[in-house]
Scaffold this motif. Structure first.
Motif, PDB file in Angstrom:
ATOM      1  N   GLN A   1      24.591  17.933  -2.221  1.00 36.50           N
ATOM      2  CA  GLN A   1      23.531  18.760  -1.656  1.00 36.50           C
ATOM      3  C   GLN A   1      23.603  18.826  -0.135  1.00 36.50           C
ATOM      4  O   GLN A   1      23.330  19.874   0.457  1.00 36.50           O
ATOM      5  N   ASP A   2      23.977  17.714   0.508  1.00 34.81           N
ATOM      6  CA  ASP A   2      24.036  17.737   1.974  1.00 34.81           C
ATOM      7  C   ASP A   2      25.133  18.679   2.473  1.00 34.81           C
ATOM      8  O   ASP A   2      24.987  19.330   3.511  1.00 34.81           O
ATOM      9  N   VAL A   3      26.234  18.768   1.725  1.00 35.77           N
ATOM     10  CA  VAL A   3      27.300  19.699   2.099  1.00 35.77           C
ATOM     11  C   VAL A   3      26.815  21.143   1.938  1.00 35.77           C
ATOM     12  O   VAL A   3      27.058  22.005   2.803  1.00 35.77           O
ATOM     13  N   LEU A   4      26.139  21.413   0.840  1.00 35.52           N
ATOM     14  CA  LEU A   4      25.600  22.759   0.626  1.00 35.52           C
ATOM     15  C   LEU A   4      24.609  23.135   1.723  1.00 35.52           C
ATOM     16  O   LEU A   4      24.600  24.275   2.202  1.00 35.52           O
ATOM     17  N   HIS A   5      23.791  22.179   2.134  1.00 30.60           N
ATOM     18  CA  HIS A   5      22.787  22.439   3.168  1.00 30.60           C
ATOM     19  C   HIS A   5      23.455  22.763   4.505  1.00 30.60           C
ATOM     20  O   HIS A   5      23.077  23.735   5.181  1.00 30.60           O
ATOM     21  N   ARG A   6      24.452  21.992   4.882  1.00 28.75           N
ATOM     22  CA  ARG A   6      25.163  22.250   6.140  1.00 28.75           C
ATOM     23  C   ARG A   6      25.903  23.586   6.094  1.00 28.75           C
ATOM     24  O   ARG A   6      25.908  24.340   7.072  1.00 28.75           O
ATOM     25  N   THR A   7      26.525  23.854   4.967  1.00 35.88           N
ATOM     26  CA  THR A   7      27.267  25.113   4.833  1.00 35.88           C
ATOM     27  C   THR A   7      26.323  26.311   4.942  1.00 35.88           C
ATOM     28  O   THR A   7      26.627  27.305   5.615  1.00 35.88           O
TER      29      THR A   7
END
Length: 265
Positions: A202-208
């Protein structure tokens, strides 16, 4: 000499000027069916009709004046920016006196709040549901078009939207409403990325999603600063940039999908 009339008897000459009884009044002025109303009644009816239509006319004139002032404010905000704009400049653009402007808005902030509210309402009505209905099974290029085209179209049709939503001295009420719209779009972008790349944390999706949004915001500024073929060129560049940024993520997911034990092969 002729005799004087005796006391208590009326002189025979001349019509009577004594009081008329109700029955005599009715018989003297009959009201036939369909007879025109008396002048007094007609005048009273006309006054009543005029009184009832005047508030509606005043309201319609007021709404037209407000629309005129907001259109002028949009032009001034786009040309000068919100900070440098003034009520005098807006009144001059609208072709009215400052006094007329103050009949409807006490200051520049009130104008900005009203204009910003209308633009946000227009956004929700025109394009707000588009992003909820995106088909994530589309090829990446078409999916990107489905997301970006409505966003770009609205900002090009309403350039004051960008000015009011991203200025440094914009009234807090506008920024709060814009932040709510921005947050909803960001959540939707994360959902789309999650559907396209379910194995990503989820943190990767949020940053992306945040990075993609920042790119779109910067790209919109360039797009709005140009017109015609040059604007179209910047739109193409923005789409190419986002596609190149997101493609590795999508390709990695496609590769991971083929390596899963349950993948067909």
């Amino acid at each position: 000499m002729p005799d004087k009339p005796k006391a208590g008897k009326k002189a025979a000459s001349g019509p009577s000027t004594g009081p008329v009884t109700k029955s005599a009044e009715k018989s003297a002025t009959p009201k036939e069916a369909g007879e025109p109303a008396a002048p007094e009644a007609a005048e009273q009816h006309a006054r009543s009709t005029a009184d009832s239509t005047q508030p509606r006319r005043r309201q319609a004139r007021g709404e037209r004046r407000i629309a005129q002032l907001l259109k002028a404010a949009s032009e001034v905000f786009c040309r000068n920016g919100y900070t440098a704009a003034s009520t005098n400049a807006i009144a001059r653009e609208a072709g009215v006196s400052p006094g007329t402007l103050y009949q409807f808005f006490p200051n520049k902030e009130a104008i900005a709040v009203e204009l910003g509210g209308q633009l946000l309402h227009r956004w929700r009505d025109s394009y707000g549901t588009v992003f909820e209905e995106l088909d994530t099974t589309l090829p990446p290029e078409r999916l990107l078009d489905s997301f970006l085209d409505p966003l770009i179209a609205f900002n090009c049709e309403n350039p004051a939207f960008t000015v009011l939503m991203h200025g440094s001295e914009i009234p807090g009420r506008i920024t709060e409403e814009h932040d709510a719209v921005h947050s909803a779009l960001l959540v939707r972008v994360e959902q789309i990325l999650g559907e396209l790349h379910p194995s990503s944390p989820q943190d990767v999706l949020h940053r992306t999603a945040n990075m993609a949004f920042a790119v779109v915001k910067s790209g919109l500024e360039l797009i709005l600063a140009h017109e015609g073929a040059e604007r179209d060129g910047y739109i193409t560049e923005l789409k190419n940039l986002l596609l190149r940024y997101l493609t590795p993520l999508l390709e990695a997911e496609a590769l991971a999908a083929t390596q899963r034990p349950d993948a067909p092969g």
